[in-house]
Design a protein around this motif. Structure first.
Motif, PDB file in Angstrom:
ATOM      1  N   ARG A 161       6.034   7.761  -4.050  1.00 13.51           N
ATOM      2  CA  ARG A 161       6.490   9.154  -4.069  1.00 13.51           C
ATOM      3  C   ARG A 161       6.653   9.689  -2.652  1.00 13.51           C
ATOM      4  O   ARG A 161       7.634  10.360  -2.331  1.00 13.51           O
ATOM      5  CB  ARG A 161       5.484  10.001  -4.849  1.00 13.51           C
ATOM      6  CG  ARG A 161       5.870  11.470  -4.973  1.00 13.51           C
ATOM      7  CD  ARG A 161       4.905  12.199  -5.908  1.00 13.51           C
ATOM      8  NE  ARG A 161       5.176  13.622  -5.931  1.00 13.51           N
ATOM      9  CZ  ARG A 161       4.672  14.486  -5.078  1.00 13.51           C
ATOM     10  NH1 ARG A 161       3.839  14.055  -4.114  1.00 13.51           N
ATOM     11  NH2 ARG A 161       4.952  15.774  -5.152  1.00 13.51           N
ATOM     12  N   ARG A 162       5.689   9.339  -1.805  1.00 11.00           N
ATOM     13  CA  ARG A 162       5.740   9.801  -0.421  1.00 11.00           C
ATOM     14  C   ARG A 162       6.902   9.160   0.339  1.00 11.00           C
ATOM     15  O   ARG A 162       7.567   9.809   1.147  1.00 11.00           O
ATOM     16  CB  ARG A 162       4.416   9.471   0.276  1.00 11.00           C
ATOM     17  CG  ARG A 162       4.171  10.245   1.560  1.00 11.00           C
ATOM     18  CD  ARG A 162       2.794   9.954   2.100  1.00 11.00           C
ATOM     19  NE  ARG A 162       2.490  10.779   3.252  1.00 11.00           N
ATOM     20  CZ  ARG A 162       1.394  10.652   4.005  1.00 11.00           C
ATOM     21  NH1 ARG A 162       0.498   9.717   3.700  1.00 11.00           N
ATOM     22  NH2 ARG A 162       1.197  11.447   5.034  1.00 11.00           N
TER      23      ARG A 162
ATOM     24  N   ASP B  97       2.804   4.594  -0.802  1.00  6.14           N
ATOM     25  CA  ASP B  97       2.861   5.604  -1.847  1.00  6.14           C
ATOM     26  C   ASP B  97       4.350   5.841  -2.138  1.00  6.14           C
ATOM     27  O   ASP B  97       5.057   6.451  -1.336  1.00  6.14           O
ATOM     28  CB  ASP B  97       2.191   6.894  -1.351  1.00  6.14           C
ATOM     29  CG  ASP B  97       2.165   7.998  -2.387  1.00  6.14           C
ATOM     30  OD1 ASP B  97       3.092   8.064  -3.215  1.00  6.14           O
ATOM     31  OD2 ASP B  97       1.233   8.828  -2.344  1.00  6.14           O
TER      32      ASP B  97
ATOM     33  N   ASN C  94       0.782  -1.241   0.000  1.00  2.00           N
ATOM     34  CA  ASN C  94       0.000   0.000   0.000  1.00  2.00           C
ATOM     35  C   ASN C  94       0.809   1.284   0.000  1.00  2.00           C
ATOM     36  O   ASN C  94       0.229   2.370  -0.014  1.00  2.00           O
ATOM     37  CB  ASN C  94      -0.919   0.017   1.231  1.00  2.00           C
ATOM     38  CG  ASN C  94      -1.805  -1.208   1.304  1.00  2.00           C
ATOM     39  OD1 ASN C  94      -2.511  -1.520   0.344  1.00  2.00           O
ATOM     40  ND2 ASN C  94      -1.773  -1.919   2.423  1.00  2.00           N
TER      41      ASN C  94
END
Length: 236
Positions: free
Chosen positions: A187-188, A185, A183
């Motif tokens: 980019r984060r 992200d 799950n």
């Protein structure tokens, strides 16, 4: 071998490999204090911190695990011990030169194999976790702990939730970064890791968690250092 024992064997082997990677990463600089961090809650960092500390304690006699996730502590639940007194209580009464084991909030956990792990839970909730973790007292306490323990494993707060992780990572020799393979992200995660590095954190490896390789074996090889353990949806 029973399924439960087989799964435990797999988990132990995963963390033994992680331990070996950490040992071999010390070619140039000693890695004694290790922070385990993640981007957000529920990625499994507390499970990684607890299992790594347990496997370290199987080889080394003096290993310390500290729960520094003061906003959402969970190590005491995983280790099934009291959180009546812990890190916040110790920092409040810290005295230079006093042995770590002298404080009330220090506990000993003995596992089935007989290995002993020294544990400091989060302790009483405080209104200012960032000030506690970034305080000079916290730094001096870790300096004292360095004199008494071969390895110190820190369960750090999630990077994207609070600024508490930055001072902890600066006090550590290395950061293990846990990523939820299902799950996360990307980019984060990349932004959070870059932020740690920009502020002086030494990210020594990544641990991929919740890697579902097959229905029979729910563990998988991660990148950087190693392996990830299925979290079963528990929030950390």
């Amino acid at each position: 071998m029973a399924r439960k024992k087989r799964n435990q064997f797999d988990v132990d082997e995963i963390y033994r490999n992680l331990r070996t990677n950490i040992e071999f990463s010390q070619m140039d600089d000693e890695i004694q204090v290790i922070s385990v961090a993640s981007t957000i809650p529920s990625e499994g960092k507390s499970s990684v911190a607890c299992n790594l500390a347990r496997i370290m304690a199987a080889k080394y006699n003096d290993v310390l695990l500290i729960d520094c996730d003061l906003r959402h502590p969970s190590v005491h639940k995983m280790m099934k011990v009291s959180n009546r007194s812990g890190l916040t209580n110790i920092i409040a009464q810290f005295q230079d030169g006093l042995s770590v084991n002298s404080y009330e909030g220090v506990q000993q956990v003995i596992f089935e194999g007989g290995q002993n792990l020294t544990l400091i839970t989060a302790g009483h909730r405080v209104p200012n976790p960032s000030e506690v973790l970034g305080s000079k007292r916290m730094g001096r306490f870790l300096e004292q702990a360095r004199k008494e323990f071969s390895y110190i494993i820190i369960d750090s707060p999630p990077v994207a939730v609070a600024s508490d992780t930055i001072p902890l990572c600066n006090l550590s020799d290395g950061v293990l970064y846990v990523v939820d393979a299902k799950n996360a992200d990307k980019r984060r995660v990349k932004m959070a890791i870059n932020d740690l590095k920009r502020n002086g954190g030494n990210v020594i490896g990544l641990v991929m968690n919740k890697v579902d390789m097959s229905d029979e074996k729910r563990y998988g090889y991660g990148y950087g250092y190693g392996y990830g353990e299925e979290n079963d949806g528990k929030k950390e």
